[in-house]
Design an enzyme around this catalytic site. Structure first.
Site, PDB file in Angstrom:
ATOM      1  N   GLU A 127       0.830  -1.196   0.000  1.00 27.77           N
ATOM      2  CA  GLU A 127       0.000   0.000   0.000  1.00 27.77           C
ATOM      3  C   GLU A 127       0.869   1.251   0.000  1.00 27.77           C
ATOM      4  OE1 GLU A 127      -2.580  -0.185   3.362  1.00 27.77           O
ATOM      5  OE2 GLU A 127      -3.708  -1.932   2.646  1.00 27.77           O
TER       6      GLU A 127
ATOM      7  N   HIS B 225       4.366   0.928   2.302  1.00 27.34           N
ATOM      8  CA  HIS B 225       4.411  -0.036   3.407  1.00 27.34           C
ATOM      9  C   HIS B 225       3.669  -1.288   2.971  1.00 27.34           C
ATOM     10  CE1 HIS B 225       0.690   2.279   4.006  1.00 27.34           C
ATOM     11  NE2 HIS B 225       0.187   1.179   4.532  1.00 27.34           N
TER      12      HIS B 225
ATOM     13  N   HIS C  48       1.447  -4.674   4.395  1.00 27.17           N
ATOM     14  CA  HIS C  48       0.735  -5.365   5.474  1.00 27.17           C
ATOM     15  C   HIS C  48       0.868  -6.873   5.290  1.00 27.17           C
ATOM     16  CE1 HIS C  48      -1.334  -1.938   7.344  1.00 27.17           C
ATOM     17  NE2 HIS C  48      -1.420  -1.430   6.114  1.00 27.17           N
TER      18      HIS C  48
ATOM     19  N   TYR D 277     -11.193  -4.396   5.897  1.00 23.64           N
ATOM     20  CA  TYR D 277     -10.159  -3.355   5.821  1.00 23.64           C
ATOM     21  C   TYR D 277      -9.412  -3.356   4.492  1.00 23.64           C
ATOM     22  CZ  TYR D 277      -6.087  -0.547   7.116  1.00 23.64           C
ATOM     23  OH  TYR D 277      -5.104   0.419   7.154  1.00 23.64           O
TER      24      TYR D 277
ATOM     25  N   GLY E 115     -21.710 -44.856  75.777  1.00 25.46           N
ATOM     26  CA  GLY E 115     -21.964 -46.181  76.306  1.00 25.46           C
ATOM     27  C   GLY E 115     -20.677 -46.979  76.366  1.00 25.46           C
TER      28      GLY E 115
ATOM     29  N   THR F 283     -20.096 -51.044  71.243  1.00 28.57           N
ATOM     30  CA  THR F 283     -21.562 -51.017  71.137  1.00 28.57           C
ATOM     31  C   THR F 283     -22.029 -50.346  69.854  1.00 28.57           C
ATOM     32  OG1 THR F 283     -21.582 -48.992  72.469  1.00 28.57           O
ATOM     33  CG2 THR F 283     -21.951 -51.075  73.625  1.00 28.57           C
ATOM     34  N   GLY F 284     -21.112 -49.939  68.988  1.00 35.43           N
ATOM     35  CA  GLY F 284     -21.497 -49.379  67.690  1.00 35.43           C
ATOM     36  C   GLY F 284     -21.488 -47.871  67.623  1.00 35.43           C
ATOM     37  N   LYS F 285     -20.931 -47.199  68.614  1.00 40.71           N
ATOM     38  CA  LYS F 285     -20.928 -45.729  68.616  1.00 40.71           C
ATOM     39  C   LYS F 285     -20.094 -45.180  67.467  1.00 40.71           C
ATOM     40  CE  LYS F 285     -19.021 -45.453  72.632  1.00 40.71           C
ATOM     41  NZ  LYS F 285     -18.723 -46.886  72.765  1.00 40.71           N
ATOM     42  N   SER F 286     -18.857 -45.623  67.390  1.00 38.07           N
ATOM     43  CA  SER F 286     -17.924 -45.040  66.421  1.00 38.07           C
ATOM     44  C   SER F 286     -18.260 -45.419  64.986  1.00 38.07           C
ATOM     45  CB  SER F 286     -16.486 -45.473  66.740  1.00 38.07           C
ATOM     46  OG  SER F 286     -16.079 -44.950  67.984  1.00 38.07           O
TER      47      SER F 286
END
Length: 672
Positions: free
Chosen positions: A119, A127, A129, A210, A399, A403-406
């Site tokens: 251009e 120049h 492009h 352009y 208890g 006895t099954g708590k944990s």
């Protein structure tokens, strides 16, 4: 659309640009400046020296062909031959620079998309492009490409310069070209860092909007801005005439125009923020959403479920702190938006609910062995986990051992996931792990001692601040607590002094579940899918995890002395040592229990008349019912449990009435 109105060339270029409309490419500009060296003027058209390189000659002939084919026959171009030759030489030099850089990167030209247009502008003069991109190109490489192209461009300009220069002047001209950056790259300046970064453009849009809309230069010297010639990697725009170029631009613009215009509303806060999120921020936000969605609450879960994002963050500067902070945001999000009950419920497999029997679960078998209404107990636990227990914010399993708590507490904590553990060994900071959690687990709780007031606040669901090691104080939001112990935690000792004033406040904060039956050695652990299915079963059958629903179902709010056996359940439960279905359990009968006796003749009257009972066992029925043959059989038939002493007595009375015993005994004597 317009197959009869436009030529195949125009439609071909339009479709090609549409296919490339979303491809990002670099945008370079090649130029030169007027230079004076020791009285010698070097202008834009001082580079017309005959080129000896065969590749350059071939490229120059290609530029000449492009110019000739794109000429409009309706008028004759007034551009002189010297200007044309200079443009042809520049075109060959630009393409030579591009191919040399591609060669250094081992990129095949067939894998690259490029566009070149020469251009003339009023200010910069000549120049060129250049748009170039492909799958091997990335945004951070833009500045490297500019430096390499600048080096090759300055070298070939010195080679093509037709002004007589000494070796020193040639070196100086090359230094000027490199230092002045005669090859520039399209960049943008970041608002906060104030640095320049490569700005990529869309290939199809840039050409159509352009480059193709410009006018062609037809005079020499050029008076207005315009283009000389253009070419591309697909040989689409090389031979287009000016009118065809404008037509392609119009067609592309019309077809790419959106049909509807979307309007966006920007809030005042967003407008005030006015900042661009970095790539790291976007990556962290995406990772955080995935972690919350997958309920990742620990570094180990992250490593197993999202290893790629974990490694990505670990590799960054300050990766350990970044991992820690990201995980903290994830746990905070879960703690503030979900309850422990929600996290358990969402893990339930709804497909298993159809065949799910709550009575067959290990948890309910433990409760049923105590004679409790296991639905009532599970409903109360779920209300606490859903933060609906009010001041009674703690589930206490206490208890004797085994006895099954944990195992019940462990199954609940495993189903929740986001759990903090109380550390009794850390005297100064026992709650260090309990912030931003959905559940606090206190295993084997003992004497609270000096920490009793903190314990009472947390167990009642209050918001308090705690001290953390190496940090400032941090707030604990209302969080359910699950606690197991073998001791009497309502008795508080500070030093050697008991503090009875804490007993009742502690009881008011606990859901008391006292387990006393020892489990057999082969009982096993509670399955991880058990509690999600229990919660889903309760919700499905109308037992919502709210205190209002609990009171409507069971009459009142549970307290320390709650009778879990009332109201009684009609459904029988298997014993702890059996894993068989109730339908497969053999019925209890006198024959199956082997209660046969051989009494002496002197004891027959006592056996038939005196009741067999212990101080703790009630006498079974009246004399009329005991002497009938049906009383003993009905006492045990249909039962799914071991017989009581009263039932054994009824069976014996049915089998060994006074008349029957005397008759059998006399027969034996006769046989002897």
């Amino acid at each position: 659309m317009a197959g009869n109105a436009y030529s195949d060339e125009v439609l071909g270029v339009t479709n090609w640009l549409k296919d490339k409309s979303s491809q990002e490419v670099f945008s370079f500009v090649f130029k030169n400046e007027n230079v004076q060296l020791n009285g010698k003027d070097i202008g834009w058209n001082s580079y017309r020296k005959e080129l000896q390189d065969d590749e350059l000659k071939s490229l120059q002939r290609g530029a000449e062909t492009t110019w000739d084919q794109s000429e409009d026959m309706e008028w004759e171009s007034a551009v002189d031959d010297m200007t044309k030759k200079q443009v042809f030489i520049f075109d060959s030099l630009v393409k030579k620079c591009l191919f040399e850089v591609l060669s250094t990167k081992n990129i095949a030209p067939s894998n690259v998309t490029w566009f070149v247009q020469h251009e003339w502008g009023k200010d910069p003069g000549w120049h060129c492009h250049v748009l170039i991109g492909g799958k091997d190109f990335s945004q951070p490489q833009g500045k490297w490409w500019r430096r390499q192209l600048n080096v090759y461009w300055s070298r070939w300009l010195v080679t093509a310069c037709n002004v007589q220069l000494t070796p020193a002047e040639r070196i100086k001209l090359r230094e000027i070209a490199e230092d002045s950056e005669w090859v520039t790259l399209l960049t943008y300046k970041h608002k906060h860092t104030k640095k320049d970064y490569t700005k990529c453009v869309l290939f199809g849009n840039m050409i159509a909007y352009y480059f193709l809309s410009k006018k062609k230069i037809c005079t020499s010297p050029p008076r207005d801005g315009g283009y000389f010639l253009s070419s591309d990697s697909g040989w689409k725009t090389n031979f287009l005439k000016e009118g065809e170029r404008h037509l392609v631009s119009k067609l592309y613009t019309d077809e790419m125009k959106p049909e509807t215009v979307e309007t966006t509303v920007t809030t005042a806060q967003e407008a005030k923020r006015g900042r661009i999120q970095t790539r790291e921020e976007v990556s962290i936000k995406t990772t955080l959403k995935e972690l919350v969605h997958k309920r990742v609450t620990s570094p180990e879960d992250w490593m197993m479920m999202q290893p790629d994002s974990y490694i990505e963050m670990m590799a960054q500067p300050g990766g350990e702190n970044l991992l820690k902070n990201t995980l903290e945001i994830c746990t905070l999000t879960l703690a503030r938006t979900k309850t422990a009950f929600d996290l358990i419920l969402e893990k339930a497999e709804t497909s298993k609910l159809a065949n799910f029997s709550m009575a067959s679960t290990r948890t309910c078998r433990i409760f049923a062995e105590h004679g409790w209404n296991y639905i009532k107990v599970c409903h109360a636990i779920c209300c606490v986990l859903n933060r609906q227990g009010g001041k009674r914010n703690t589930v206490l399993f206490h208890g004797p051992a085994s006895t099954g708590k944990s195992i019940i507490a462990q199954a609940i904590a495993q189903a929740v996931g986001n759990v903090g553990c109380y550390n009794a060994a850390n005297v100064n900071f026992p709650f260090n792990d309990c912030t931003n959690k959905n559940l606090i687990w206190v295993e084997e709780a003992g004497n609270f001692g000096q920490q009793v007031n903190q314990f009472k606040a947390i167990c009642s669901g209050q918001t308090i601040r705690i001290d953390q090691k190496g940090k400032g104080s941090k707030q604990i939001e209302p969080t359910p607590v699950i606690m197991t112990t073998n001791e009497n935690i309502t008795v508080v000792r500070i030093g050697c002094e008991e503090r009875p004033e804490h007993t009742q406040p502690i009881r008011d904060r606990m859901l008391n579940i006292h387990l006393t039956r020892t489990l057999p050695g082969d009982f096993g652990l509670v399955d991880k899918h058990e509690w999600p299915l229990i919660c889903a079963w309760l919700v499905k059958n109308g037992y919502q995890s709210t205190m209002a629903c609990y009171c409507a179902k069971w009459g009142k709010v549970p307290d320390w002395s709650e009778d879990w056996a009332e109201p009684k359940l009609d459904t029988p439960i298997n014993s702890l040592g059996s894993m068989r279905s109730p339908s497969l359990t053999p019925r209890s009968t006198p024959l199956s229990q082997n209660y046969a006796l051989t009494p002496l003749a002197s004891d027959l009257a006592d056996l038939a008349l005196e009741p067999w009972s212990t101080p703790n066992t009630p006498v079974a029925g009246t004399a009329a019912s005991q002497n009938t043959g049906e009383a003993g059989s009905t006492a045990c038939q249909g039962a799914q449990r071991s017989p009581t002493w009263s039932e054994i007595e009824a069976d014996l009375r049915a089998c060994f009435s006074q008349e029957q015993l005397e008759s059998d005994f006399n027969e034996e004597l006769t046989l002897d």
